[in-house]
Design a protein around this motif. Structure first.
Motif, mmCIF file in Angstrom:
data_model
loop_
_atom_site.group_PDB
_atom_site.id
_atom_site.type_symbol
_atom_site.label_atom_id
_atom_site.label_comp_id
_atom_site.label_asym_id
_atom_site.label_seq_id
_atom_site.Cartn_x
_atom_site.Cartn_y
_atom_site.Cartn_z
ATOM 1 N N ASP A 329 0.603 -1.160 0.254
ATOM 2 C CA ASP A 329 0.010 -0.499 -0.761
ATOM 3 C C ASP A 329 0.681 1.365 -0.297
ATOM 4 O O ASP A 329 0.185 2.420 0.206
ATOM 5 C CB ASP A 329 -0.655 -0.380 1.154
ATOM 6 C CG ASP A 329 -2.064 -0.757 1.271
ATOM 7 O OD1 ASP A 329 -2.346 -1.552 0.328
ATOM 8 O OD2 ASP A 329 -2.127 -1.969 2.356
ATOM 9 N N ARG A 330 2.374 1.360 -0.362
ATOM 10 C CA ARG A 330 3.244 2.335 0.231
ATOM 11 C C ARG A 330 2.491 3.185 1.332
ATOM 12 O O ARG A 330 2.718 4.228 1.127
ATOM 13 C CB ARG A 330 3.043 2.700 -1.478
ATOM 14 C CG ARG A 330 2.814 2.454 -2.131
ATOM 15 C CD ARG A 330 3.405 3.611 -3.939
ATOM 16 N NE ARG A 330 3.731 2.665 -5.018
ATOM 17 C CZ ARG A 330 4.782 2.255 -5.977
ATOM 18 N NH1 ARG A 330 5.961 2.328 -5.225
ATOM 19 N NH2 ARG A 330 4.913 1.594 -6.298
ATOM 20 N N ALA A 331 3.154 2.883 2.250
ATOM 21 C CA ALA A 331 2.283 2.901 3.425
ATOM 22 C C ALA A 331 3.393 3.565 4.697
ATOM 23 O O ALA A 331 2.998 3.704 5.551
ATOM 24 C CB ALA A 331 1.188 2.472 4.318
ATOM 25 N N LEU A 332 4.630 3.657 4.028
ATOM 26 C CA LEU A 332 5.710 4.196 5.349
ATOM 27 C C LEU A 332 5.480 5.064 5.972
ATOM 28 O O LEU A 332 5.467 5.305 6.930
ATOM 29 C CB LEU A 332 6.305 4.305 4.352
ATOM 30 C CG LEU A 332 7.834 4.751 5.243
ATOM 31 C CD1 LEU A 332 8.495 3.661 6.408
ATOM 32 C CD2 LEU A 332 8.909 4.252 4.128
ATOM 33 N N ASP A 333 4.977 6.502 4.840
ATOM 34 C CA ASP A 333 4.456 7.446 5.340
ATOM 35 C C ASP A 333 3.407 7.083 6.383
ATOM 36 O O ASP A 333 3.177 8.116 7.572
ATOM 37 C CB ASP A 333 4.106 8.677 4.071
ATOM 38 C CG ASP A 333 5.625 9.370 3.310
ATOM 39 O OD1 ASP A 333 5.994 9.176 3.990
ATOM 40 O OD2 ASP A 333 5.250 10.153 2.474
ATOM 41 N N ARG A 334 2.898 6.277 6.322
ATOM 42 C CA ARG A 334 1.306 6.602 7.549
ATOM 43 C C ARG A 334 1.655 5.747 8.701
ATOM 44 O O ARG A 334 1.553 5.995 9.918
ATOM 45 C CB ARG A 334 -0.282 5.749 6.220
ATOM 46 C CG ARG A 334 -0.502 5.102 7.338
ATOM 47 C CD ARG A 334 -2.068 4.865 6.465
ATOM 48 N NE ARG A 334 -1.425 3.112 7.086
ATOM 49 C CZ ARG A 334 -2.094 1.783 5.693
ATOM 50 N NH1 ARG A 334 -2.282 3.380 4.150
ATOM 51 N NH2 ARG A 334 -2.149 1.659 5.396
ATOM 52 N N TRP A 335 2.777 4.856 8.650
ATOM 53 C CA TRP A 335 3.214 3.973 9.861
ATOM 54 C C TRP A 335 4.314 4.994 10.168
ATOM 55 O O TRP A 335 4.347 5.363 11.344
ATOM 56 C CB TRP A 335 4.260 2.882 9.078
ATOM 57 C CG TRP A 335 3.196 2.050 9.473
ATOM 58 C CD1 TRP A 335 2.663 1.387 8.028
ATOM 59 C CD2 TRP A 335 3.037 1.065 10.266
ATOM 60 N NE1 TRP A 335 1.708 0.179 8.235
ATOM 61 C CE2 TRP A 335 1.931 0.462 9.907
ATOM 62 C CE3 TRP A 335 2.976 1.156 11.651
ATOM 63 C CZ2 TRP A 335 1.424 -0.957 10.534
ATOM 64 C CZ3 TRP A 335 1.782 0.280 12.415
ATOM 65 C CH2 TRP A 335 1.489 -0.510 11.825
ATOM 66 N N MET A 336 5.076 6.147 10.188
ATOM 67 C CA MET A 336 5.666 7.130 10.739
ATOM 68 C C MET A 336 4.905 8.307 11.268
ATOM 69 O O MET A 336 5.280 8.481 12.029
ATOM 70 C CB MET A 336 6.284 7.943 9.358
ATOM 71 C CG MET A 336 7.480 7.173 8.989
ATOM 72 S SD MET A 336 8.896 7.891 7.916
ATOM 73 C CE MET A 336 9.903 9.139 8.795
#
Length: 372
Positions: A329-336
């Motif tokens: 989901d290209r969710a790195l920013d969301r986890w940060m």
């Protein structure tokens, strides 16, 4: 099986600790400065908590108070060899007085003890800092240095910082101020500019493991390895975790997270009840610290595209499962953003005295939303 209980008070305080591991280069910097004849009057010893900053400061103070930096007179066989370290034997009479807090030329400034909460208070009172100026105006009782160690210097409020700045601007002769700070950047730029900064690095994993084995010989091998990783380069952090039952709390926490992407609500409520009980400040602080630490670790692994090493059984599978979904989901920013939001939530809970159970449940739901 629960990890064996550990008595944190059985570990000597920094002022009574004579061994120093992992900071040989920093020690040599101080030794060279002390024996070079032009020792700067103010030093900032910085770095992460629990890595030996205060231990190094007191080691340096002992060395100076025992005359280690003074040139020795030639004897029958010439001048004695110069010192190669700051080590002073625990049997030395001066070292004994330092360890007992009874040396007239050494003043220790640190946070006061909160008897109700059984921990040191967060701020360093300005009243403590104001003891420094009159102490340094006195003549050295033993004709040598007058030394002040400020442990937790970054916890001084603006009044305290301004009080110490005045001393650093016009220091008395043969006076030395050692500022120990986890976060030197929290101090005034003018304080930093008037001190020499010595930054210490986190301890190597092998050093932490050696100290864990020495101080907690009853720990099973797997628990010692897990505690070493959780220590994150800080033996002080490791000892605090051991005293608070951190290994067991981490297992419980990972057990709840392992139910993601849909949290087991019963397990989440059980964890929230456990950490929010009245009088359990240490359990609360340890669990929130571990949760933030785990989120930061997961984010680092996600950013690098590499799996983090497993600390407790099942953790690697959990991280891989969450990482696969995040990469998809290209969710790195969301986890940060999750780490940032949970961090802010815990900080707000501390400052506003919020219901801890609801705060923990809210943090877990924030994580669940990112994992879903």
């Amino acid at each position: 099986m629960a990890a064996p209980a550990f008595d944190r008070e059985s570990v000597p305080t920094p002022i009574a600790t004579h061994d120093l591991m992992g900071h040989a280069a920093a020690e040599q910097t101080l030794l060279k400065a002390a024996t070079g004849g032009r020792l700067h009057h103010g030093w900032m010893i910085g770095g992460p908590p629990g890595i030996g900053k205060a231990t190094l400061a007191y080691r340096f103070a002992r060395f100076l108070l025992t005359g280690g930096a003074e040139r020795q007179e030639d004897g029958l066989f010439g001048a004695p060899p110069p010192p190669t370290s700051l080590y002073v034997s625990p049997e030395n009479p001066t070292a004994r007085r330092v360890a007992a807090g009874a040396h007239g030329d050494l003043l220790t400034i640190q946070r006061t003890w909160d008897e109700k909460r059984k921990r040191f208070k967060r701020d360093l009172p300005v009243e403590e800092v104001r003891r420094i100026a009159p102490f340094l105006r006195l003549t050295a009782a033993e004709g040598g240095w007058r030394i002040v160690v400020v442990d937790g210097a970054d916890q001084m409020n603006p009044s305290g910082q301004n009080a110490i700045l005045k001393i650093l601007e016009e220091p008395p002769p043969r006076a030395l101020i050692l500022l120990v700070a986890d976060n030197p950047g929290a101090l005034l730029p003018t304080i930093r500019s008037r001190t020499r900064t010595l930054m210490l690095e986190p301890l190597p994993t092998t050093t932490v493991r050696s100290l864990v084995n020495r101080m907690m010989p009853d720990l099973e091998m797997a628990d010692a390895a897990a505690l070493t990783t959780l220590s994150d380069g800080s033996i002080g952090r490791g000892l605090d975790l051991a005293a608070a039952g951190g290994l067991d709390l981490y297992r419980v926490l990972l057990g709840v997270l392992d139910t993601l992407p849909r949290l087991d609500l019963a397990a989440a409520h059980a964890l929230a009840d456990q950490v929010a009980r009245s009088g359990q400040d240490t359990v609360w602080e340890t669990t929130t610290d571990l949760l933030l630490w785990w989120l930061a670790r997961f984010n680092r692994a996600l950013a690098r595209g590499q799996a983090a090493a497993e600390i407790v059984e099942g953790e690697a599978a959990l991280m891989e499962r969450l990482s696969f979904a995040a990469r998809r989901d290209r969710a790195l920013d969301r986890w940060m953003e999750v780490w940032d939001n949970v961090n802010r939530l815990f900080a707000k809970a501390e400052g506003a005295n919020l219901d801890r159970k609801q705060v923990m449940l809210s943090a877990l739901r924030t994580i669940e939303a990112a994992a879903s």
